[in-house]
Scaffold this motif. Sequence first.
Motif, PDB file in Angstrom:
ATOM      1  N   ILE A  45       0.831  -1.227  -0.136  1.00  0.00           N
ATOM      2  CA  ILE A  45      -0.029  -0.044   0.043  1.00  0.00           C
ATOM      3  C   ILE A  45       0.814   1.185  -0.105  1.00  0.00           C
ATOM      4  N   ARG A  46       2.083   1.234   0.736  1.00  0.00           N
ATOM      5  CA  ARG A  46       2.855   2.416   0.710  1.00  0.00           C
ATOM      6  C   ARG A  46       3.620   2.557  -0.672  1.00  0.00           C
ATOM      7  N   ASP A  47       3.773   1.836  -1.365  1.00  0.00           N
ATOM      8  CA  ASP A  47       4.315   1.878  -2.873  1.00  0.00           C
ATOM      9  C   ASP A  47       3.125   2.354  -3.626  1.00  0.00           C
ATOM     10  N   LEU A  48       2.010   1.601  -3.267  1.00  0.00           N
ATOM     11  CA  LEU A  48       0.823   2.301  -4.267  1.00  0.00           C
ATOM     12  C   LEU A  48       0.718   3.559  -4.117  1.00  0.00           C
ATOM     13  N   VAL A  49       0.419   4.213  -3.022  1.00  0.00           N
ATOM     14  CA  VAL A  49       0.502   5.686  -2.815  1.00  0.00           C
ATOM     15  C   VAL A  49       1.708   6.412  -3.126  1.00  0.00           C
ATOM     16  N   LYS A  50       2.885   5.858  -3.134  1.00  0.00           N
ATOM     17  CA  LYS A  50       3.937   6.621  -3.509  1.00  0.00           C
ATOM     18  C   LYS A  50       3.737   6.668  -4.994  1.00  0.00           C
ATOM     19  N   HIS A  51       3.532   5.595  -5.786  1.00  0.00           N
ATOM     20  CA  HIS A  51       3.355   5.703  -7.219  1.00  0.00           C
ATOM     21  C   HIS A  51       2.317   6.591  -7.607  1.00  0.00           C
ATOM     22  N   ALA A  52       1.128   6.521  -6.945  1.00  0.00           N
ATOM     23  CA  ALA A  52      -0.075   7.472  -7.422  1.00  0.00           C
ATOM     24  C   ALA A  52       0.398   8.813  -6.930  1.00  0.00           C
ATOM     25  N   GLU A  53       1.156   9.283  -6.174  1.00  0.00           N
ATOM     26  CA  GLU A  53       1.634  10.364  -5.855  1.00  0.00           C
ATOM     27  C   GLU A  53       2.231  10.971  -7.019  1.00  0.00           C
ATOM     28  N   ILE A  54       3.232  10.435  -7.586  1.00  0.00           N
ATOM     29  CA  ILE A  54       3.756  10.661  -8.926  1.00  0.00           C
ATOM     30  C   ILE A  54       3.059  10.488 -10.223  1.00  0.00           C
ATOM     31  N   PHE A  55       1.958   9.540 -10.249  1.00  0.00           N
ATOM     32  CA  PHE A  55       1.367   9.343 -11.492  1.00  0.00           C
ATOM     33  C   PHE A  55       0.237  10.274 -11.513  1.00  0.00           C
ATOM     34  N   GLY A  56      -0.602  10.644 -10.706  1.00  0.00           N
ATOM     35  CA  GLY A  56      -1.424  11.659 -10.684  1.00  0.00           C
ATOM     36  C   GLY A  56      -1.204  12.950 -11.433  1.00  0.00           C
ATOM     37  N   PRO A  57      -0.104  13.604 -10.922  1.00  0.00           N
ATOM     38  CA  PRO A  57       0.375  14.906 -11.514  1.00  0.00           C
ATOM     39  C   PRO A  57       0.933  14.658 -12.993  1.00  0.00           C
ATOM     40  N   TYR A  58       1.491  13.367 -13.027  1.00  0.00           N
ATOM     41  CA  TYR A  58       2.167  13.216 -14.524  1.00  0.00           C
ATOM     42  C   TYR A  58       0.783  13.165 -15.226  1.00  0.00           C
ATOM     43  N   ARG A 140      -7.624  -3.696  -4.029  1.00  0.00           N
ATOM     44  CA  ARG A 140      -6.464  -3.028  -4.269  1.00  0.00           C
ATOM     45  C   ARG A 140      -6.594  -2.144  -5.616  1.00  0.00           C
ATOM     46  N   LEU A 141      -7.260  -2.617  -6.531  1.00  0.00           N
ATOM     47  CA  LEU A 141      -7.287  -2.055  -7.731  1.00  0.00           C
ATOM     48  C   LEU A 141      -8.305  -0.577  -7.576  1.00  0.00           C
ATOM     49  N   VAL A 142      -9.132  -0.705  -6.549  1.00  0.00           N
ATOM     50  CA  VAL A 142     -10.108   0.470  -6.523  1.00  0.00           C
ATOM     51  C   VAL A 142      -9.144   1.320  -5.673  1.00  0.00           C
ATOM     52  N   GLN A 143      -8.332   1.049  -4.647  1.00  0.00           N
ATOM     53  CA  GLN A 143      -7.631   1.897  -3.942  1.00  0.00           C
ATOM     54  C   GLN A 143      -6.466   2.530  -4.727  1.00  0.00           C
ATOM     55  N   LEU A 144      -6.162   1.889  -5.831  1.00  0.00           N
ATOM     56  CA  LEU A 144      -5.128   2.449  -6.802  1.00  0.00           C
ATOM     57  C   LEU A 144      -5.714   3.554  -7.594  1.00  0.00           C
ATOM     58  N   ILE A 145      -6.951   3.096  -8.084  1.00  0.00           N
ATOM     59  CA  ILE A 145      -7.662   4.386  -9.088  1.00  0.00           C
ATOM     60  C   ILE A 145      -7.996   5.605  -8.211  1.00  0.00           C
ATOM     61  N   GLU A 146      -8.534   5.180  -7.010  1.00  0.00           N
ATOM     62  CA  GLU A 146      -8.836   6.235  -6.093  1.00  0.00           C
ATOM     63  C   GLU A 146      -7.998   7.279  -5.671  1.00  0.00           C
ATOM     64  N   SER A 147      -6.557   6.578  -5.429  1.00  0.00           N
ATOM     65  CA  SER A 147      -5.358   7.323  -4.865  1.00  0.00           C
ATOM     66  C   SER A 147      -5.028   8.222  -6.311  1.00  0.00           C
ATOM     67  N   ILE A 148      -4.878   7.472  -7.462  1.00  0.00           N
ATOM     68  CA  ILE A 148      -4.329   8.370  -8.791  1.00  0.00           C
ATOM     69  C   ILE A 148      -5.356   9.477  -8.881  1.00  0.00           C
ATOM     70  N   ILE A 149      -6.832   9.313  -8.736  1.00  0.00           N
ATOM     71  CA  ILE A 149      -7.624  10.465  -8.950  1.00  0.00           C
ATOM     72  C   ILE A 149      -7.124  11.602  -7.978  1.00  0.00           C
ATOM     73  N   ALA A 150      -6.931  11.129  -6.683  1.00  0.00           N
ATOM     74  CA  ALA A 150      -6.739  12.156  -5.566  1.00  0.00           C
ATOM     75  C   ALA A 150      -5.558  12.943  -5.766  1.00  0.00           C
ATOM     76  N   TYR A 151      -4.598  12.497  -6.325  1.00  0.00           N
ATOM     77  CA  TYR A 151      -3.448  13.187  -6.708  1.00  0.00           C
ATOM     78  C   TYR A 151      -3.458  13.902  -7.897  1.00  0.00           C
ATOM     79  N   HIS A 152      -4.078  13.567  -8.808  1.00  0.00           N
ATOM     80  CA  HIS A 152      -4.552  14.159  -9.979  1.00  0.00           C
ATOM     81  C   HIS A 152      -5.337  15.580  -9.669  1.00  0.00           C
ATOM     82  N   LYS A 153      -6.323  15.129  -8.902  1.00  0.00           N
ATOM     83  CA  LYS A 153      -7.127  16.465  -8.651  1.00  0.00           C
ATOM     84  C   LYS A 153      -6.015  17.633  -7.721  1.00  0.00           C
ATOM     85  N   ALA A 154      -5.394  16.759  -6.691  1.00  0.00           N
ATOM     86  CA  ALA A 154      -4.553  17.858  -5.754  1.00  0.00           C
ATOM     87  C   ALA A 154      -3.744  18.624  -6.715  1.00  0.00           C
TER      88      ALA A 154
END
Length: 158
Positions: A45-58, A140-154
């Motif tokens: 989960i920590r890797d997922l969040v770290k990746h989403a934090e980079i991928f959302g802004p990308y 986990r798929l749900v957590q991934l997409i929700e995290s990506i959306i959160a960082y994209h929006k942020a």
Amino acid sequence: MTPNQPRHNSTPQSASSPTPDREIIKAIHKLKQDKKNGTLKDYPIRDLVKHAEIFGPYLKNKRLETNQIRKFLDAINRLKAKLAQTEANQNQLFAEIEPEIVLLKPKLAYAAARQEAAKPLSDVMSAAIDHVHSLEDFERLVQLIESIIAYHKAEGGK
């Protein structure tokens, strides 16, 4: 930090450095190498969040609009709603939604064909879907997409 200054390093990737989508795909595919039957639930989960934090802004920098990501999330949420309405055991629940999860891949491919900015999201989500073999993987798929959306929006994604 000024209001217009990005939160994350938004410098362009050089041709030799991997893009965030390739890094996530590599991490997801590595699950199978690390464990005999590695699945998405094994994605730390920590890797997922770290990746989403980079991928959302990308994705935001690629000019992917939130509504394109939301279409995928809406499809995921419809599957979650089906699960909530059913009182079967976990294996039966997953068996009921598995075909619909797999059929998200062609929808992603269609979105990527229509809008180039959707291609990285399509690639990442398709790789993730390939590793969904249980209800826990789906969660986990749900957590991934929700995290990506959160960082994209942020990052200011619209």
